[in-house]
Design a protein around this motif. Sequence first.
Motif, PDB file in Angstrom:
ATOM      1  N   SER A  28      -3.947 106.224 -39.366  1.00 36.18           N
ATOM      2  CA  SER A  28      -3.348 104.902 -39.158  1.00 36.18           C
ATOM      3  C   SER A  28      -4.156 103.784 -39.816  1.00 36.18           C
ATOM      4  CB  SER A  28      -3.248 104.615 -37.659  1.00 36.18           C
ATOM      5  OG  SER A  28      -4.542 104.442 -37.106  1.00 36.18           O
ATOM      6  N   ARG A  29      -3.493 102.645 -39.960  1.00 33.88           N
ATOM      7  CA  ARG A  29      -4.150 101.428 -40.453  1.00 33.88           C
ATOM      8  C   ARG A  29      -5.297 101.048 -39.514  1.00 33.88           C
ATOM      9  NH1 ARG A  29      -2.657  96.886 -43.505  1.00 33.88           N
ATOM     10  NH2 ARG A  29      -0.627  97.828 -43.865  1.00 33.88           N
ATOM     11  N   GLU A  30      -5.088 101.216 -38.225  1.00 31.09           N
ATOM     12  CA  GLU A  30      -6.124 100.877 -37.250  1.00 31.09           C
ATOM     13  C   GLU A  30      -7.375 101.723 -37.462  1.00 31.09           C
ATOM     14  OE1 GLU A  30      -2.848 101.439 -36.419  1.00 31.09           O
ATOM     15  OE2 GLU A  30      -2.369  99.322 -36.065  1.00 31.09           O
ATOM     16  N   GLU A  31      -7.186 102.997 -37.826  1.00 34.72           N
ATOM     17  CA  GLU A  31      -8.339 103.859 -38.080  1.00 34.72           C
ATOM     18  C   GLU A  31      -9.068 103.425 -39.358  1.00 34.72           C
ATOM     19  OE1 GLU A  31      -7.471 108.192 -36.260  1.00 34.72           O
ATOM     20  OE2 GLU A  31      -5.983 107.507 -37.733  1.00 34.72           O
ATOM     21  N   ASP A  33      -9.161 100.369 -40.465  1.00 35.18           N
ATOM     22  CA  ASP A  33      -9.870  99.155 -40.057  1.00 35.18           C
ATOM     23  C   ASP A  33     -11.136  99.493 -39.269  1.00 35.18           C
ATOM     24  OD1 ASP A  33      -7.819  97.788 -41.273  1.00 35.18           O
ATOM     25  OD2 ASP A  33      -6.986  96.958 -39.411  1.00 35.18           O
ATOM     26  N   GLN A  34     -11.046 100.484 -38.396  1.00 35.82           N
ATOM     27  CA  GLN A  34     -12.204 100.881 -37.601  1.00 35.82           C
ATOM     28  C   GLN A  34     -13.343 101.364 -38.502  1.00 35.82           C
ATOM     29  OE1 GLN A  34     -11.346 103.918 -34.673  1.00 35.82           O
ATOM     30  NE2 GLN A  34     -13.442 103.952 -33.906  1.00 35.82           N
ATOM     31  N   GLU A  44     -12.199  92.595 -36.239  1.00 38.09           N
ATOM     32  CA  GLU A  44     -10.821  92.591 -36.747  1.00 38.09           C
ATOM     33  C   GLU A  44     -10.452  91.246 -37.378  1.00 38.09           C
ATOM     34  OE1 GLU A  44      -8.432  95.054 -36.979  1.00 38.09           O
ATOM     35  OE2 GLU A  44     -10.013  96.436 -36.353  1.00 38.09           O
TER      36      GLU A  44
END
Length: 116
Positions: A28-31, A33-34, A44
């Motif tokens: 995912s995009r969140e991963e 970003d992480q 963020e």
Amino acid sequence: MSYERVFAMKFAKVYPMYVAKAEKKGRSREEVDQVICWLTGYDEAGLARQIEQETDFRTFFADSPAFNPNVALIKGVVCGVRVEDVEDPLMQKIRYLDKLVDELARGKAMEKILRG
């Protein structure tokens, strides 16, 4: 491509490629970003601001709040070059980021990617 051309590339232009690479492999995009935040120390909001301002790689890494102290644990090959052997400090940071996104896309567990 010369290092100076790479350093002048807009992070905002490369970021969607990182996300697409990860999403194509079920991440995912969140991963993404992480991983970026772990490496650079951005939160963020700070990451979003860098993307919005279309900063180049040189500025993106120069402004990073706290480059992760465990970065020396990142080992391996990106684009045929061992990341630990890259001599230019800025290019090495870019390659570290490339390597982390590669590991994410290959399905490596997040706790192993974040090496902490």
